[in-house]
Enzyme design. Structure first.
Site, PDB file in Angstrom:
ATOM      1  CG  HIS A  10      -1.801   1.175   1.316  1.00  0.00           C
ATOM      2  ND1 HIS A  10      -2.032   1.838   2.488  1.00  0.00           N
ATOM      3  CD2 HIS A  10      -2.510   1.833   0.369  1.00  0.00           C
ATOM      4  CE1 HIS A  10      -2.841   2.856   2.258  1.00  0.00           C
ATOM      5  NE2 HIS A  10      -3.138   2.878   0.981  1.00  0.00           N
ATOM      6  N   GLY A  25       2.539   5.136   3.817  1.00  0.00           N
ATOM      7  CA  GLY A  25       1.858   5.833   4.894  1.00  0.00           C
ATOM      8  C   GLY A  25       0.422   5.377   4.955  1.00  0.00           C
ATOM      9  CB  SER A  27      -6.063   5.605   4.286  1.00  0.00           C
ATOM     10  OG  SER A  27      -5.972   4.376   3.626  1.00  0.00           O
ATOM     11  N   GLY A  28      -4.855   8.704   3.911  1.00  0.00           N
ATOM     12  CA  GLY A  28      -4.994  10.100   4.315  1.00  0.00           C
ATOM     13  C   GLY A  28      -3.707  10.777   4.716  1.00  0.00           C
ATOM     14  N   GLY A  30      -1.160  11.533   2.740  1.00  0.00           N
ATOM     15  CA  GLY A  30      -0.644  12.434   1.717  1.00  0.00           C
ATOM     16  C   GLY A  30       0.251  11.799   0.673  1.00  0.00           C
ATOM     17  CE  LYS A  31      -0.596   5.760   0.696  1.00  0.00           C
ATOM     18  NZ  LYS A  31      -1.447   6.165   1.815  1.00  0.00           N
ATOM     19  CB  SER A  32      -2.324  10.584  -3.920  1.00  0.00           C
ATOM     20  OG  SER A  32      -2.591   9.203  -3.890  1.00  0.00           O
ATOM     21  CG  ASP A  49      -4.008   3.393  -2.694  1.00  0.00           C
ATOM     22  OD1 ASP A  49      -3.560   3.884  -1.643  1.00  0.00           O
ATOM     23  OD2 ASP A  49      -4.995   2.652  -2.722  1.00  0.00           O
ATOM     24  CD  GLU A  73      -8.022   9.155  -3.952  1.00  0.00           C
ATOM     25  OE1 GLU A  73      -8.717   9.733  -3.098  1.00  0.00           O
ATOM     26  OE2 GLU A  73      -7.637   7.976  -3.835  1.00  0.00           O
ATOM     27  NE  ARG A 107      18.624  23.357  10.440  1.00  0.00           N
ATOM     28  CZ  ARG A 107      19.463  24.361  10.413  1.00  0.00           C
ATOM     29  NH1 ARG A 107      19.840  24.942  11.520  1.00  0.00           N
ATOM     30  NH2 ARG A 107      19.939  24.790   9.269  1.00  0.00           N
TER      31      ARG A 107
END
Length: 146
Positions: A10, A25, A27-28, A30-32, A49, A73, A107
């Site tokens: 995934h 990461g 769902s939600g 920020g991968k896409s 995805d 997406e 940093r």
């Protein structure tokens, strides 16, 4: 003796000059969205995805399942058509935290690796900072000074 079986993760993956990042990461996270920003900077979409990974010698190769090849997406916009790059060699794993939050990110982060199919890849933990997509783009293109 057969090598490790291919993995389906995934994850979203993008490449610059044939060098790919595997973006993981929940769902939600920020991968896409990260992939969209990197594509705007010149990266190519491998998969959104769901990323297929297999080993060739000491390299990990990432590709898209045929059913989602060339589709990305964009939250609030829909499924976009995008030029799809072919398979690429993975050189980096990016882990995104839930909802893009990374309090007190260093940093200069410590060197970390992630083992996939018996191959250790450098690991970068996502930060919620405007420079992050550009930094990853440069990492894929030119590497990181150690």
């Amino acid at each position: 003796m057969a090598g490790p079986q291919p993995l389906m993760l995934h994850a979203t993956s993008v490449a610059v000059d044939g060098r790919a990042a595997i973006i993981r990461g929940p769902s939600g996270s920020g991968k896409s969205a990260l992939a969209l920003q990197m594509i705007a900077l010149g990266a190519e979409l491998i998969a959104d995805d769901q990323t297929c990974i297999h080993r060739e010698g000491n390299d990990l190769i990432v590709d898209a399942p045929d059913t989602i090849r060339g589709r990305l997406e964009a939250r609030g916009v829909g499924i976009l058509n995008a030029p799809a790059a072919g398979p690429a060699r993975a050189v980096l794993v990016v882990d995104l935290p839930p909802y893009g939050s990374t309090p007190n990110a260093p940093r200069l982060p410590p060197d970390e690796t992630e083992d996939l199919l018996g191959v250790a890849l450098p690991l970068v933990r996502g930060v919620d900072a405007g420079h992050f997509p550009a930094a990853l783009h440069l990492y894929l293109k030119y590497g990181r000074s150690d």
